[in-house]
Design an enzyme around this catalytic site. Structure first.
Site, PDB file in Angstrom:
ATOM      1  N   PRO A  73       1.020  -1.184   0.214  1.00 27.62           N
ATOM      2  CA  PRO A  73       0.279   0.144   0.010  1.00 27.62           C
ATOM      3  C   PRO A  73       1.017   1.393  -0.282  1.00 27.62           C
ATOM      4  CG  PRO A  73      -0.034  -0.806   2.124  1.00 27.62           C
ATOM      5  CD  PRO A  73       0.368  -2.205   1.038  1.00 27.62           C
ATOM      6  N   ASN A  74       0.123   2.372  -1.057  1.00 24.07           N
ATOM      7  CA  ASN A  74       0.843   3.081  -0.850  1.00 24.07           C
ATOM      8  C   ASN A  74       2.436   3.797  -1.660  1.00 24.07           C
ATOM      9  OD1 ASN A  74      -1.568   4.637   0.406  1.00 24.07           O
ATOM     10  ND2 ASN A  74      -0.265   4.124   2.050  1.00 24.07           N
ATOM     11  N   ARG A 119       6.010  12.204  -2.632  1.00 20.08           N
ATOM     12  CA  ARG A 119       4.951  12.783  -1.814  1.00 20.08           C
ATOM     13  C   ARG A 119       6.437  12.442  -1.047  1.00 20.08           C
ATOM     14  NH1 ARG A 119      -1.061  12.970  -0.377  1.00 20.08           N
ATOM     15  NH2 ARG A 119      -1.263  14.487  -2.005  1.00 20.08           N
ATOM     16  N   TYR A 158      11.529   8.418   1.430  1.00 15.22           N
ATOM     17  CA  TYR A 158      11.412   7.918   0.127  1.00 15.22           C
ATOM     18  C   TYR A 158      12.013   7.870  -1.036  1.00 15.22           C
ATOM     19  CZ  TYR A 158       8.013   5.894   3.223  1.00 15.22           C
ATOM     20  OH  TYR A 158       7.481   5.399   4.198  1.00 15.22           O
ATOM     21  N   ASN A 161       8.080  -5.684  -1.435  1.00 13.45           N
ATOM     22  CA  ASN A 161       7.647  -4.665   0.234  1.00 13.45           C
ATOM     23  C   ASN A 161       6.605  -4.590   0.072  1.00 13.45           C
ATOM     24  OD1 ASN A 161       7.948  -2.315   1.101  1.00 13.45           O
ATOM     25  ND2 ASN A 161       9.124  -1.129  -0.319  1.00 13.45           N
ATOM     26  N   ALA A 176       3.062  -0.852   4.683  1.00 10.17           N
ATOM     27  CA  ALA A 176       3.042  -0.953   6.227  1.00 10.17           C
ATOM     28  C   ALA A 176       2.444  -2.311   6.855  1.00 10.17           C
ATOM     29  CB  ALA A 176       1.754   0.123   6.118  1.00 10.17           C
ATOM     30  N   GLU A 195      13.441  -9.492   1.148  1.00  8.07           N
ATOM     31  CA  GLU A 195      11.909  -8.386   1.927  1.00  8.07           C
ATOM     32  C   GLU A 195      13.027  -6.961   1.310  1.00  8.07           C
ATOM     33  OE1 GLU A 195      11.343  -8.648   6.030  1.00  8.07           O
ATOM     34  OE2 GLU A 195      10.628  -6.467   5.797  1.00  8.07           O
ATOM     35  N   HIS A 210      13.137  -3.073   2.156  1.00  7.36           N
ATOM     36  CA  HIS A 210      12.683  -1.454   2.033  1.00  7.36           C
ATOM     37  C   HIS A 210      13.120  -0.279   1.766  1.00  7.36           C
ATOM     38  CE1 HIS A 210       9.235  -3.352   4.994  1.00  7.36           C
ATOM     39  NE2 HIS A 210       9.771  -4.216   5.051  1.00  7.36           N
ATOM     40  N   ARG A 268      14.185   4.001  12.576  1.00  3.98           N
ATOM     41  CA  ARG A 268      12.000   4.860  12.252  1.00  3.98           C
ATOM     42  C   ARG A 268      11.544   4.190  13.707  1.00  3.98           C
ATOM     43  NH1 ARG A 268       9.186   4.455   6.715  1.00  3.98           N
ATOM     44  NH2 ARG A 268       8.122   6.355   7.662  1.00  3.98           N
TER      45      ARG A 268
HETATM   46  O1  CA2 Z   1      10.252   2.220   3.649  1.00  3.10           O
HETATM   47  C1  CA2 Z   1       9.901   1.207   3.103  1.00  3.10           C
HETATM   48  O2  CA2 Z   1       9.484   0.651   2.069  1.00  3.10           O
HETATM   49  C2  CA2 Z   1       8.607   1.237   3.733  1.00  3.10           C
HETATM   50  O3  CA2 Z   1       8.151  -0.528   3.142  1.00  3.10           O
HETATM   51  C3  CA2 Z   1       7.132   2.045   3.091  1.00  3.10           C
HETATM   52  C4  CA2 Z   1       6.029   1.859   3.836  1.00  3.10           C
HETATM   53  C5  CA2 Z   1       5.860   2.266   4.973  1.00  3.10           C
HETATM   54  O4  CA2 Z   1       4.921   1.771   6.015  1.00  3.10           O
HETATM   55  C6  CA2 Z   1       6.860   0.782   5.426  1.00  3.10           C
HETATM   56  O5  CA2 Z   1       7.236   1.033   6.817  1.00  3.10           O
HETATM   57  C7  CA2 Z   1       8.769   0.542   5.165  1.00  3.10           C
HETATM   58  C8  CA2 Z   1       4.693   2.768   3.077  1.00  3.10           C
HETATM   59  C9  CA2 Z   1       4.966   3.333   2.230  1.00  3.10           C
HETATM   60  C10 CA2 Z   1       4.256   4.812   1.503  1.00  3.10           C
HETATM   61  O6  CA2 Z   1       5.099   5.018   0.538  1.00  3.10           O
HETATM   62  C11 CA2 Z   1       4.514   6.278   0.507  1.00  3.10           C
HETATM   63  C12 CA2 Z   1       5.146   7.139  -0.561  1.00  3.10           C
HETATM   64  C13 CA2 Z   1       5.204   8.581  -0.782  1.00  3.10           C
HETATM   65  C14 CA2 Z   1       4.116   9.291  -0.170  1.00  3.10           C
HETATM   66  C15 CA2 Z   1       3.528   8.780   1.335  1.00  3.10           C
HETATM   67  C16 CA2 Z   1       3.490   7.293   1.334  1.00  3.10           C
END
Ligand code: CA2
Length: 165
Positions: free
Chosen positions: A16-17, A24, A29, A80, A83, A104, A106, A113
């Site tokens: 997700p996301n 953003r 990221y 990946n 969340a 896996e 990230h 974090r």
């Molecule tokens: O660091 C990573 O790749 C994560 O898997 C990214 C997830 C986060 O919940 C994990 O803890 C770590 C979140 C991805 C959300 O990505 C966004 C990108 C741009 C704007 C908002 C969210």
């Protein structure tokens, strides 16, 4: 398992996301979009003789179904789970049912974090983890799967001997 044109296939799943990448939160990221990451991942895989099926979903159930698809036709899975990494026993159970290697990934270093990101259910089914190296982590994961897939594959000469007996 092997596509004649592109070679053995690696399934790359994004949760997700991750479709929002590049729009953003660049401080966490980076600026690369998921489409750009897909491109560099596929390029690295093709250099190593592998193909990549690169997918993203915001739905836990869709991710579970995609993991189940990897029981046939793929030599490894890169995941990946976003969340869902920190919440999903369903994704863990699906990954644990696989016989192929799981890596896996990230983008961020989840251990630097918030405390709730320090636990990963996915890790329990993963052969290895890459975290904190941004988009490069996907290329490194491809290298790891290529290495692990070659290790688990009988050598060509051994396979030939087996079929002629
Ligand atoms: O660091 C990573 O790749 C994560 O898997 C990214 C997830 C986060 O919940 C994990 O803890 C770590 C979140 C991805 C959300 O990505 C966004 C990108 C741009 C704007 C908002 C969210």
């Amino acid at each position: 398992m092997t596509n004649k044109a592109t070679g053995p296939q690696i399934l790359v799943l994004n949760g997700p996301n991750l479709n929002l990448l590049g729009t953003r939160e660049p401080a966490i990221y980076g600026r690369a979009t998921l489409a750009e990451i897909a491109k560099t991942t596929k390029t690295r895989a093709s250099q190593l003789g592998f193909g990549v099926d690169f997918r993203q979903s915001n739905s836990e159930s869709e991710l579970v179904s995609w993991v189940q698809e990897a029981r046939t036709g793929f030599v490894g899975v890169i995941v990946n789970a976003g969340a869902y990494t920190h919440t999903s026993i369903a994704i863990l159970d699906a990954l644990a049912a696989l016989e192929v290697p799981v890596v896996e990934v990230h983008l961020s270093n989840i251990f630097r974090r918030e405390a709730f990101r320090h636990h990963s259910f996915v890790s329990q089914a993963a052969t290895g983890i890459v975290a904190g190296l941004g988009p490069k982590g996907y290329e490194l994961a491809v290298e790891a799967i290529a290495h692990l897939a070659r290790l688990s594959r009988p050598r060509r000469s051994a396979r030939r001997k087996k079929t002629t007996r």
